[in-house]
Design an enzyme around this catalytic site. Structure first.
Site, mmCIF file in Angstrom:
data_model
loop_
_atom_site.group_PDB
_atom_site.id
_atom_site.type_symbol
_atom_site.label_atom_id
_atom_site.label_comp_id
_atom_site.label_asym_id
_atom_site.label_seq_id
_atom_site.Cartn_x
_atom_site.Cartn_y
_atom_site.Cartn_z
ATOM 1 N N THR A 1 49.244 -11.538 0.840
ATOM 2 C CA THR A 1 49.417 -11.675 2.366
ATOM 3 C C THR A 1 49.963 -10.645 3.074
ATOM 4 O O THR A 1 51.102 -10.250 2.551
ATOM 5 C CB THR A 1 49.830 -12.865 2.685
ATOM 6 O OG1 THR A 1 49.010 -13.762 1.932
ATOM 7 C CG2 THR A 1 49.714 -13.213 4.251
ATOM 8 N N ARG B 1 59.797 -23.548 -1.439
ATOM 9 C CA ARG B 1 60.972 -23.796 -2.135
ATOM 10 C C ARG B 1 62.214 -23.737 -1.574
ATOM 11 O O ARG B 1 63.255 -22.842 -1.803
ATOM 12 C CB ARG B 1 61.051 -22.709 -3.515
ATOM 13 C CG ARG B 1 59.752 -22.935 -4.319
ATOM 14 C CD ARG B 1 59.595 -21.720 -5.401
ATOM 15 N NE ARG B 1 59.276 -20.545 -4.550
ATOM 16 C CZ ARG B 1 57.806 -20.242 -4.278
ATOM 17 N NH1 ARG B 1 56.981 -20.879 -4.685
ATOM 18 N NH2 ARG B 1 57.544 -19.145 -3.766
ATOM 19 N N GLU C 1 52.912 -19.285 8.181
ATOM 20 C CA GLU C 1 54.103 -18.631 8.726
ATOM 21 C C GLU C 1 54.140 -18.603 10.087
ATOM 22 O O GLU C 1 55.181 -18.751 10.529
ATOM 23 C CB GLU C 1 54.218 -17.235 7.939
ATOM 24 C CG GLU C 1 54.406 -17.131 6.511
ATOM 25 C CD GLU C 1 53.929 -15.859 6.086
ATOM 26 O OE1 GLU C 1 54.460 -15.091 6.064
ATOM 27 O OE2 GLU C 1 52.749 -15.551 5.811
ATOM 28 N N GLN D 1 47.277 -26.663 -2.805
ATOM 29 C CA GLN D 1 48.308 -25.637 -3.182
ATOM 30 C C GLN D 1 49.337 -26.111 -3.692
ATOM 31 O O GLN D 1 50.113 -25.983 -4.680
ATOM 32 C CB GLN D 1 48.471 -24.328 -2.285
ATOM 33 C CG GLN D 1 49.025 -23.279 -2.883
ATOM 34 C CD GLN D 1 49.326 -22.028 -2.069
ATOM 35 O OE1 GLN D 1 48.750 -22.192 -0.977
ATOM 36 N NE2 GLN D 1 50.094 -21.123 -2.724
ATOM 37 N N TYR E 1 51.009 -10.101 -4.450
ATOM 38 C CA TYR E 1 51.987 -10.941 -3.529
ATOM 39 C C TYR E 1 53.084 -10.105 -3.018
ATOM 40 O O TYR E 1 54.120 -10.183 -3.443
ATOM 41 C CB TYR E 1 52.320 -12.187 -4.457
ATOM 42 C CG TYR E 1 53.459 -13.139 -4.127
ATOM 43 C CD1 TYR E 1 53.122 -13.844 -2.674
ATOM 44 C CD2 TYR E 1 54.333 -13.580 -4.747
ATOM 45 C CE1 TYR E 1 54.010 -14.934 -2.390
ATOM 46 C CE2 TYR E 1 55.247 -14.758 -4.384
ATOM 47 C CZ TYR E 1 55.132 -15.161 -3.209
ATOM 48 O OH TYR E 1 55.834 -16.254 -2.783
ATOM 49 N N TYR F 1 50.265 -26.368 -7.671
ATOM 50 C CA TYR F 1 50.623 -24.858 -8.327
ATOM 51 C C TYR F 1 51.878 -24.980 -9.288
ATOM 52 O O TYR F 1 52.046 -23.875 -10.155
ATOM 53 C CB TYR F 1 51.121 -23.955 -7.073
ATOM 54 C CG TYR F 1 52.602 -23.938 -6.810
ATOM 55 C CD1 TYR F 1 53.268 -22.897 -7.143
ATOM 56 C CD2 TYR F 1 52.965 -25.008 -5.762
ATOM 57 C CE1 TYR F 1 54.438 -22.976 -6.685
ATOM 58 C CE2 TYR F 1 54.427 -25.098 -5.498
ATOM 59 C CZ TYR F 1 55.131 -23.718 -5.756
ATOM 60 O OH TYR F 1 56.487 -23.743 -5.290
ATOM 61 N N ARG G 1 46.816 -25.200 1.892
ATOM 62 C CA ARG G 1 48.146 -25.226 1.698
ATOM 63 C C ARG G 1 48.562 -26.625 1.106
ATOM 64 O O ARG G 1 49.351 -26.815 0.182
ATOM 65 C CB ARG G 1 49.112 -25.165 2.952
ATOM 66 C CG ARG G 1 48.967 -23.938 3.329
ATOM 67 C CD ARG G 1 49.039 -22.800 2.385
ATOM 68 N NE ARG G 1 49.020 -21.402 3.260
ATOM 69 C CZ ARG G 1 48.806 -20.139 2.555
ATOM 70 N NH1 ARG G 1 49.123 -20.052 1.245
ATOM 71 N NH2 ARG G 1 48.706 -18.877 3.220
HETATM 72 O O1 LIG Z 1 54.998 -18.571 -2.870
HETATM 73 C C1 LIG Z 1 54.166 -19.453 -3.319
HETATM 74 O O2 LIG Z 1 54.213 -20.219 -4.100
HETATM 75 C C2 LIG Z 1 52.618 -19.351 -2.777
HETATM 76 C C3 LIG Z 1 52.191 -17.988 -2.258
HETATM 77 C C4 LIG Z 1 51.015 -17.642 -1.890
HETATM 78 O O3 LIG Z 1 50.248 -18.381 -1.218
HETATM 79 C C5 LIG Z 1 50.539 -16.239 -1.524
HETATM 80 C C6 LIG Z 1 49.402 -15.668 -2.312
HETATM 81 O O4 LIG Z 1 48.216 -16.378 -2.486
HETATM 82 C C7 LIG Z 1 49.722 -14.325 -2.664
HETATM 83 C C8 LIG Z 1 49.556 -13.569 -1.470
HETATM 84 O O5 LIG Z 1 48.589 -13.528 -0.766
HETATM 85 O O6 LIG Z 1 50.549 -12.954 -1.141
HETATM 86 CA CA LIG Z 2 46.367 -14.408 -1.144
#
Ligand SMILES: O=C(O)/C=C/C(=O)CC(=O)CC(=O)O
Ligand SMILES: [Ca+2]
Ligand SMILES: [Mg+2]
Length: 392
Positions: free
Chosen positions: A325, A124, A339, A220, A110, A224, A217
């Site tokens: 990403t 958030r 995004e 997720q 990440y 999460y 999404r």
């Molecule tokens: O900030 C979050 O809760 C989630 C972030 C992501 O979905 C991104 C992820 O899978 C990691 C990345 O690809 O950068």
């Molecule tokens: Ca990812």
């Protein structure tokens, strides 16, 4: 110079030489090297059974001395006067490309500050865009190796639980917020029984590929907290069919961005500068929608690998870790639709008049990447593509 007739802008010139696994008709998958519009059949050209296994793993396990010896041999073949190996060239248009390596473990990081800040703002709101740990360690999660698939294999829309903030209870059904994540993957060749120091990165990592970490999404966002991504990202991860050796990327190495927080010694990469000047392109139904620049990633691959193993976790041949990403500072450099269309607030407009916030059934997403080569041209990392099929 080469006796090969290479298209001017091939991207698969003699300074690239990526490895993949191919078959022709219904015959046995074997290892090949892309060169121009051809694939060199390595099993036939070398007579080495390691290249007839249908996966790169056994060759990757041999380690860096074997990798560079074969690369030198290939360079000699293609740049010398003897064209004997021409007998083992197969037109790329005739081959089927397979998953190039058996994926051992899959980890996703990440590491793009722009992406992490954007996702923080979207997931958030009201909290600081970056979590307090973000500049102290490369955040990641362990993904699902068994659902890594090669470019071209369709992606079935996942179903699951989702609950928007205003919904009183969760409901079950097909994801309505299916997304992409444009990433770069690092493929481990030589195993390790414990921590891999940042300086030992190239002794273990063989090469890179392009990754699309498909993400639902809505699934997720509901699942999460507090343990991180689970079913929203485990249904499919697509990889490009060619693995470009690190040795081909020497001219792409750049200084990583300035870090403004001091890191612990095991993450100090001042002696292993592995920023990479890769340029990604994301296309939706043939239309370019984004150009994410890789060079600004805050954490580099050697830091990611050092962090991944610092607790003593072992490393296996075929382990895949992805960058996270890749998003740049500009709106047209973002690596996800979440995004690019900013949570659905600014839909993308496509030339056919339609708009997108997330993916629709039948959509095709292609992510490609290039890098500077030592001869001044740009080499290609190939592409990863897939079409969305309706939920089952
Ligand atoms: O900030 C979050 O809760 C989630 C972030 C992501 O979905 C991104 C992820 O899978 C990691 C990345 O690809 O950068
Ligand atoms: Ca990812
Ligand atoms: Mg995944």
């Amino acid at each position: 110079m080469t006796w090969l007739d290479l298209p001017a802008d091939t991207g698969f010139g003699v300074t690239n030489l990526p490895y993949g696994v191919f078959s022709v008709g219904g015959d046995r998958p074997r290892t090949g090297v892309a060169i121009g519009d051809f694939v060199l059949d390595l099993a036939a050209a070398t007579g080495d059974p390691v290249h007839a296994t249908g996966s790169l793993n056994a060759f990757l396990a041999r380690g860096p001395a074997a990798w560079s010896a074969l690369r030198d041999r290939l360079t000699g073949w293609f740049t010398g006067t003897d064209d004997t190996v021409a007998a083992h060239l197969v037109p790329r248009a005739d081959v089927r490309l397979h998953l190039p390596f058996a994926v051992a473990d899959y980890v996703d990081f990440y590491s793009s500050q722009h992406h992490a800040s954007n996702l923080g703002a979207l997931f958030r709101p009201g909290s600081p865009p970056l979590t307090p740990n973000w500049k102290h360690l490369p955040i990641g999660y362990h993904g699902r190796a068994g659902t890594v698939q090669v470019s071209g294999v369709p992606v079935v829309r996942p179903s699951g639980q989702r609950k928007a903030p205003a919904d009183p209870v969760p409901t079950f059904g097909p994801s309505g917020r299916l997304d992409i994540e444009a990433e770069v993957g690092f493929v481990v060749g030589a195993p390790a029984s414990g921590p891999v120091a940042v300086g030992d990165f190239a002794a273990h990592v063989f090469g890179v590929c392009v990754v699309n970490d498909w993400s639902a999404r809505d699934l997720q966002a509901w699942e999460y907290v507090p343990l991180g991504p689970f079913l929203g990202k485990s249904f499919a991860t697509s990889v490009s069919p060619w693995v470009v050796p690190l040795a081909a990327l020497e001219a792409a190495r750049v200084d990583p961005p300035a870090r403004d927080v001091e890191v612990l010694p095991y993450l100090d990469d001042t002696k292993a500068r592995w920023g990479l000047d890769l340029r990604l392109t994301v296309s939706l139904n043939g239309v370019e929608v984004s150009n994410p620049p890789f060079r600004h990633l805050y954490w580099t691959a050697p830091q990611q690998l050092a962090h991944l193993t610092v607790n003593g976790a072992t490393l296996r041949t075929g382990d895949l870790f992805a960058s996270g990403t890749v998003s740049g500072a500009e709106p047209d450099e973002r690596g996800s639709l979440l995004e690019l269309a900013w949570n659905g607030e600014t839909p993308l407009r496509l030339p056919d008049g339609s708009t997108r916030t997330f993916l629709e059934d039948g959509d095709t997403v292609t992510i490609s990447a290039t890098a500077p080569a030592i001869d001044g041209t740009r080499l290609s990392l190939g592409e990863v593509t897939a079409t969305i099929e309706p939920a089952r």
